[in-house]
Design a protein around this motif. Structure first.
Motif, PDB file in Angstrom:
ATOM      1  N   ARG A   1     -17.037 -59.540 -60.371  1.00  0.00           N
ATOM      2  CA  ARG A   1     -17.594 -58.636 -59.359  1.00  0.00           C
ATOM      3  C   ARG A   1     -18.279 -59.394 -58.225  1.00  0.00           C
ATOM      4  NH1 ARG A   1     -19.381 -56.700 -64.006  1.00  0.00           N
ATOM      5  NH2 ARG A   1     -21.547 -56.741 -63.405  1.00  0.00           N
TER       6      ARG A   1
ATOM      7  N   ILE B   1     -13.180 -53.729 -62.540  1.00  0.00           N
ATOM      8  CA  ILE B   1     -13.429 -53.267 -61.182  1.00  0.00           C
ATOM      9  C   ILE B   1     -12.237 -52.455 -60.694  1.00  0.00           C
ATOM     10  CG2 ILE B   1     -13.661 -53.963 -58.775  1.00  0.00           C
ATOM     11  CD1 ILE B   1     -15.172 -56.390 -59.762  1.00  0.00           C
TER      12      ILE B   1
ATOM     13  N   LEU C   1     -10.741 -55.743 -53.962  1.00  0.00           N
ATOM     14  CA  LEU C   1     -10.740 -55.354 -55.365  1.00  0.00           C
ATOM     15  C   LEU C   1      -9.365 -55.437 -56.018  1.00  0.00           C
ATOM     16  CD1 LEU C   1     -13.156 -52.297 -55.278  1.00  0.00           C
ATOM     17  CD2 LEU C   1     -13.659 -54.666 -55.919  1.00  0.00           C
TER      18      LEU C   1
END
Length: 174
Positions: A139, A170, A159
């Motif tokens: 992250r 994520i 992402l």
């Protein structure tokens, strides 16, 4: 749309050799980064620049910002002088900022953190400074141009890229 970038270092000759950017001159470098920015970012989009915008000797930052699409926010980097931070064209200037976007809590700073606010609640640290050389934590993403194909990137792009350290948790949360 909101985009993120950093470490553009307009007019800073050091990036040609230190970061091995594929240009023969700073004029070519700067023109390519401006073109990449404007091909990606529309006039009404927002861009969070996570520091190290330009060399102090590269000219007028206000003139540079006028050439770049979008509403621009600066997260101050270690190479950003007062001439950069005080330039017209920034919608805001911060050293650190927290932002909610698409259900994610984003922690924005020029520097990568070892830990950050709400890390245990799956917040995401976006940073620059390391020029794609730092092994990220889960992250945590380097949004600097050296790590992002020399252009601003959206949160969705960040992402969903298969970068070292990208966490599958994520991707599934979005």
């Amino acid at each position: 749309m909101i985009y993120f970038t950093g470490d553009t270092h307009f007019g800073d000759r050091r990036v040609l050799s230190l970061d091995r950017r594929p240009f023969s001159s700073m004029a070519e470098h700067d023109a390519a980064l401006i073109r990449n920015w404007n091909e990606t970012v529309g006039a009404v989009d927002e861009v969070w620049h996570l520091g190290d915008v330009m060399s102090a000797r590269a000219g007028d930052c206000t003139e540079l910002l006028a050439q770049l699409n979008g509403r621009k926010h600066l997260i101050v980097g270690n190479n950003d002088t007062q001439a950069t931070t005080a330039s017209q064209g920034w919608d805001s200037v911060h050293h650190y900022f927290e932002l909610r976007e698409d259900g994610y809590h984003l922690i924005l700073c020029h520097y990568a953190f070892r830990t950050w606010n709400q890390m245990g609640k799956k917040s995401i640290n976006l940073h620059g400074h390391s020029h794609g050389r730092l092994k990220p934590l889960p992250r945590q993403f380097d949004v600097g141009v050296d790590a992002q194909e020399l252009r601003p990137v959206s949160l969705d792009e960040i992402l969903h890229r298969k970068e070292v350290g990208a966490s599958t948790e994520i991707i599934s949360e979005a």
